[in-house]
Design an enzyme around this catalytic site. Structure first.
Site, short mmCIF file in Angstrom:
data_model
loop_
_atom_site.label_atom_id
_atom_site.label_comp_id
_atom_site.label_asym_id
_atom_site.label_seq_id
_atom_site.Cartn_x
_atom_site.Cartn_y
_atom_site.Cartn_z
N GLU A 116 0.83 -1.21 0.00
CA GLU A 116 0.00 0.00 0.00
C GLU A 116 0.87 1.26 0.00
OE1 GLU A 116 -3.70 1.96 2.57
OE2 GLU A 116 -2.46 0.38 3.45
N LYS A 148 -8.91 2.65 -3.10
CA LYS A 148 -9.27 2.01 -1.84
C LYS A 148 -10.70 2.38 -1.47
CE LYS A 148 -7.32 1.45 2.85
NZ LYS A 148 -6.18 1.82 3.72
N TYR A 161 -9.66 4.81 12.83
CA TYR A 161 -9.48 4.41 14.23
C TYR A 161 -7.99 4.23 14.53
CZ TYR A 161 -9.22 -0.13 11.88
OH TYR A 161 -8.87 -1.15 11.03
N CYS A 165 -5.54 -2.93 1.68
CA CYS A 165 -5.51 -3.01 3.15
C CYS A 165 -6.90 -3.18 3.77
CB CYS A 165 -4.78 -1.80 3.73
SG CYS A 165 -4.06 -2.12 5.38
N GLY A 168 21.45 7.10 28.37
CA GLY A 168 21.93 7.03 29.73
C GLY A 168 21.90 5.61 30.24
N LEU A 169 22.99 5.17 30.85
CA LEU A 169 23.07 3.83 31.46
C LEU A 169 23.01 3.97 32.97
CD1 LEU A 169 25.78 1.81 29.47
CD2 LEU A 169 23.29 1.67 29.30
N GLY A 219 20.02 -0.05 35.50
CA GLY A 219 18.69 -0.62 35.66
C GLY A 219 18.28 -1.45 34.45
N ILE A 220 17.13 -2.10 34.58
CA ILE A 220 16.65 -3.04 33.57
C ILE A 220 16.25 -2.34 32.28
CG2 ILE A 220 14.27 -3.00 34.43
CD1 ILE A 220 16.02 -6.19 33.27
N ASP A 221 15.65 -1.14 32.38
CA ASP A 221 15.15 -0.46 31.18
C ASP A 221 16.29 -0.01 30.28
OD1 ASP A 221 12.42 -0.65 31.98
OD2 ASP A 221 12.74 1.03 33.35
N SER A 222 17.28 0.65 30.85
CA SER A 222 18.40 1.10 30.03
C SER A 222 19.21 -0.08 29.50
CB SER A 222 19.30 2.07 30.81
OG SER A 222 19.88 1.46 31.94
#
Length: 612
Positions: free
Chosen positions: A41, A116, A122, A157, A310-311, A314-317
C-alpha cells in the site's frame, strides 16, 4: 502463472528511492519468470505519508515518478504499485481531493487505477482526512504466456477487514470482498501497510483464511515492512488457497521477495516447497525483532548513524542498550553513566558490566558537583522547605541536559529509556529522563521488559552453545554471557533519587500495576470491572488518577515505538484539560455499587514521589 510479492521497506517521501526499490524487485521477479508483481500500500510514497499529501507538488512529482517507473519496468511483467491520485471530481461534486490508489503498470504504461474503498479512522489511521473512498469494484484481466486469462480482484488493506461473519459486525456499509465474489474473480490480491502489534499476524492469518474459505477464492496479501516514525510494519506477507490453506509466507521484519504459483487450470494457488517462512513463535522474540527494526529504521531514515543513551544500571536502560546495539552495531552506541551521591556502587558496576558485554563505549559524568551548584542557587528561595520532589527531579534534569548536550555536540540520536508502565502513571521527569528523539520501549510494560531480557539471555546462551545455529539479523553477538548481568534482573527497580528509594515506595508492584493498566488502557475496563477482577479498589482508583493526570507529560514525550494494540502515540488522543471523572457514579446502574464512592481527582500534576 508465477506471481511475486515485493515486501518493501519504503521511506516516506523518498519517491526516487522507493521507485528504485520497486524497479529492482521487478527486475529480479521478471528474471525468475513472474508475470505479476505485487507491491504494498502506497509503496511509491511510503505509508503513512500523513500531511505530505496536502502538498500539490508532492502529488505531481509522485505522478511523474509513476509514469517513469511504468516506462522502466520489464515489459513482460505487470506490477501493482501503491500511489496517491487526484480526485478530479471533487471541485465540482465535493469530497476529498485525493484517492489512496493502486496503479496497474504493464507494457510501459499505467493501464488502470484502482481506489481504496474502505478508509479507516481508528487507532493510528486517519485516512478520511485525506482520501475519498472508491466506489467501484476493482479487478483486471491478466494473460499468461499461453494466452490464458486470470481475473484478478484488487483490494487495498482495510478493504479486507469488514467481514461480518468473522468480526460479528460490520464497521462499514459495504464489503468489497462480497462485490469481488459477485464478479467471479479468480484471485484476490491485497496491497497492505498493516502496522505491527503483538500477535497481530495470528489475527491477520485467521481473517484471511476465513475469507478464502467463505468466498472460495484464493488470496494473496502483500504487507509493508520497516519502521516509519512510531509505527513498525512486520511484513509477513501471505497467500491462502481456496481451501484456506497457507501456501506462502514472506519473512517477518525484513524486506523480501517471495513467489506464489497460480494454476490457470484449477484456478487456485499452489504450494511451493520452502515457500512458507517461519514466524516467531515466542512473544518476546516478536517484540525483540520489532523493536530492533523500529530503532534501526528510525535512526537510518532520520539521517543518524550513532545513538547515545543514559546507562543507570537498571533493567530499562539495559534493554534499550541491547536493542540499539543489535539495531546499528556496538561501535555506534554510546552509553553515559551519570552517578549521583545516591547511586549505589552495584548500579555503576552493573552498567559497566552490561556495556562490556555489549561491547559499547561508555563515558562517566558524575553529577554530584552539579547538584551542589543547584543547591547553592536555590538556597535562599528554597530556605525553610524540606528536600522533596523538586530536588529529586533536578537530578533527572541534570542528566537529561548532559545527554542532550552530547546529542547536540556529536550529532548522536538520544534514545530515552522509559517503559510503558512509567509513561502511563507519570513516573518520569519532563526535561529529564523523558528527553530524547525516540522512546524505544515506551510501549513495553515493565513486566514485559523483564521477560524480554530473560528471553534474550536464554536465546544468546543457546546461540553460544550452538554457534552453527542460524542467526537472525536481530540477535546480538555479545562478548560474554549472560548479556544482561544477573544483578540487573534480580534487584528491586529504583530511580535512586534519594537514599534507599525503590519504585514500590510510590507504585504498586509492577505485576499488579501492569495488569490494571492493561485492563484500563487496552480493554477499556471500568473501575468496577477492574476491581471485580480481584484488584484493591483504592489501588485501582489511584492508578486511574495517575494515568489521567500524566496526560500532559505524554503529549511532550518523544515518539515511542508502537508494539501493542493501544500505545501512547499517534492513536492516543486523550485531552489534557478534561473534567470527566471515571468514578463509580458514571458506570452502568448494575455496576455502580461495586466500588465505594470516593472524592473526584483534581486536575493537576501527578504527585508520584520522585517524578514531575
Amino acid at each position: 502463472m508465477k506471481i511475486a510479492i515485493a515486501q518493501l521497506n519504503p521511506t516516506v517521501g523518498d519517491l526516487a528511492s522507493n521507485a528504485r526499490q520497486i524497479l529492482e524487485a521487478a527486475q529480479q521477479a521478471a528474471s525468475q519468470g513472474a508475470r505479476l508483481l505485487l507491491t504494498t500500500e502506497l509503496s511509491l510514497c511510503g505509508y503513512p505519508p500523513r500531511d505530505l499529501v496536502m502538498q500539490p507538488s508532492f502529488i505531481h512529482e509522485m505522478a511523474q515518478t509513476l509514469e517513469q517507473l511504468a516506462h522502466d519496468l520489464p515489459p513482460q511483467l505487470a506490477v501493482l504499485v501503491g500511489t496517491v491520485t487526484p480526485n478530479e471530481r471533487s471541485p465540482q461534486q465535493g469530497g476529498k481531493p485525493l484517492f489512496n490508489s493502486t496503479a496497474l503498470l504493464d507494457r510501459g504504461q499505467v493501464q488502470q487505477i484502482f481506489h481504496k474503498r474502505l478508509l479507516p479512522t481508528y487507532d493510528v489511521f486517519d485516512e478520511n482526512r485525506y482520501f475519498e473512498p472508491g466506489q467501484e469494484t476493482n479487478w483486471f484481466l491478466l494473460q499468461d504466456e499461453t494466452g490464458a486469462s486470470v481475473k484478478v480482484g484488487v483490494t487495498i488493506c482495510e478493504d479486507l477487514w469488514n467481514d461480518e461473519q468473522f468480526w460479528g459486525r460490520r464497521q462499514y456499509p459495504i464489503n468489497p470482498l462480497e462485490a469481488l465474489a459477485a464478479e467471479k474473480v479468480d484471485l484476490i490480491v491485497n496491497l497492505s501497510a498493516s502496522p505491527y502489534s503483538l500477535n497481530k499476524q495470528k489475527l491477520r492469518e485467521a481473517m484471511l483464511r476465513h475469507a478464502a474459505l467463505r468466498y472460495q477464492i484464493p488470496i494473496l496479501y502483500a504487507n509493508q515492512v520497516g519502521g516509519n516514525d512510531d509505527l513498525i510494519f512486520d511484513g509477513s506477507s501471505v497467500g491462502f488457497d481456496r481451501q484456506g490453506q497457507l501456501v506462502c509466507r514472506s519473512q517477518a521484519f525484513t524486506s523480501d521477495l517471495s513467489f506464489a504459483e497460480f494454476s490457470t487450470e484449477t484456478r487456485d494457488l499452489l504450494s511451493i516447497e520452502g515457500g512458507i517462512a517461519p514466524f516467531p513463535t515466542e512473544e518476546e522474540a516478536e517484540l525483540w525483532s520489532a523493536l530492533v527494526l523500529g530503532v534501526r529504521d528510525y535512526v537510518r531514515k532520520c539521517g543518524f548513524s550513532k545513538v547515545v543513551l543514559g546507562l543507570s544500571g537498571g533493567i530499562d536502560s539495559a534493554l534499550v542498550a541491547a536493542i540499539a546495539t543489535a539495531a546499528i552495531g556496538a561501535e555506534n552506541v554510546l552509553g553515559v553513566l551519570m552517578p549521583s551521591p545516591y547511586s549505589s556502587d552495584h548500579s555503576v558496576n552493573d552498567a559497566i558490566a552490561l556495556a562490556q558485554n555489549l561491547g559499547i563505549r561508555t563515558e562517566t559524568l558524575p553529577i554530584g558537583t552539579l547538584m551542589n551548584t543547584y543547591d547553592q542557587t536555590f538556597e535562599t528561595l528554597f530556605a525553610g522547605t524540606d528536600f522533596g520532589l523538586a530536588e529529586e527531579n533536578i537530578q533527572s534534569r541534570i542528566r537529561g541536559n548532559l545527554l542532550m548536550a552530547i546529542s547536540n555536540k556529536f550529532g548522536h540520536l538520544l534514545i530515552s529509556t522509559g517503559n510503558k508502565s512509567e509513561m502511563a502513571v507519570g513516573y518520569c521527569t519532563l526535561y529529564g529522563d523523558m528527553n530524547g528523539g525516540l522512546a524505544a520501549i515506551a510501549d513495553v510494560p515493565k513486566t514485559r521488559v523483564y521477560s524480554i531480557c530473560h528471553w534474550l539471555n536464554e536465546r544468546l546462551k543457546g546461540q553460544a552453545e550452538n554457534p552453527r545455529s542460524p542467526l537472525s539479523s536481530f540477535i546480538l553477538r555479545p562478548s560474554s554471557f549472560p548479556v544482561i548481568p544477573p544483578n540487573i534482573l534480580t534487584k528491586a527497580p529504583s530511580a535512586e533519587l534519594k537514599p534507599g528509594q525503590v519504585d514500590q515506595d510510590s507504585l504498586p508492584p509492577y505485576e499488579i500495576l501492569d495488569n490494571i493498566l492493561d485492563r484500563l488502557i487496552l480493554h477499556h475496563q471500568s473501575l468496577a470491572e477492574i476491581t471485580q477482577a480481584g484488584h484493591d479498589p483504592a489501588t485501582v482508583e489511584r492508578v486511574v488518577k495517575l494515568v489521567t493526570r500524566a496526560e500532559f507529560k505524554r503529549k511532550q514525550a518523544p515518539p515511542g515505538l508502537k508494539v501493542t494494540d493501544r500505545a501512547f502515540g499517534t492513536g492516543w488522543r486523550m485531552p489534557i484539560a478534561s473534567r470527566w471523572n471515571p468514578s463509580p457514579t458514571s458506570l452502568a446502574p448494575e455496576l455502580q455499587n461495586s466500588l465505594p464512592v470516593s472524592p473526584s481527582p483534581s486536575l493537576g500534576r501527578a504527585k508520584v514521589e520522585g517524578v514531575a
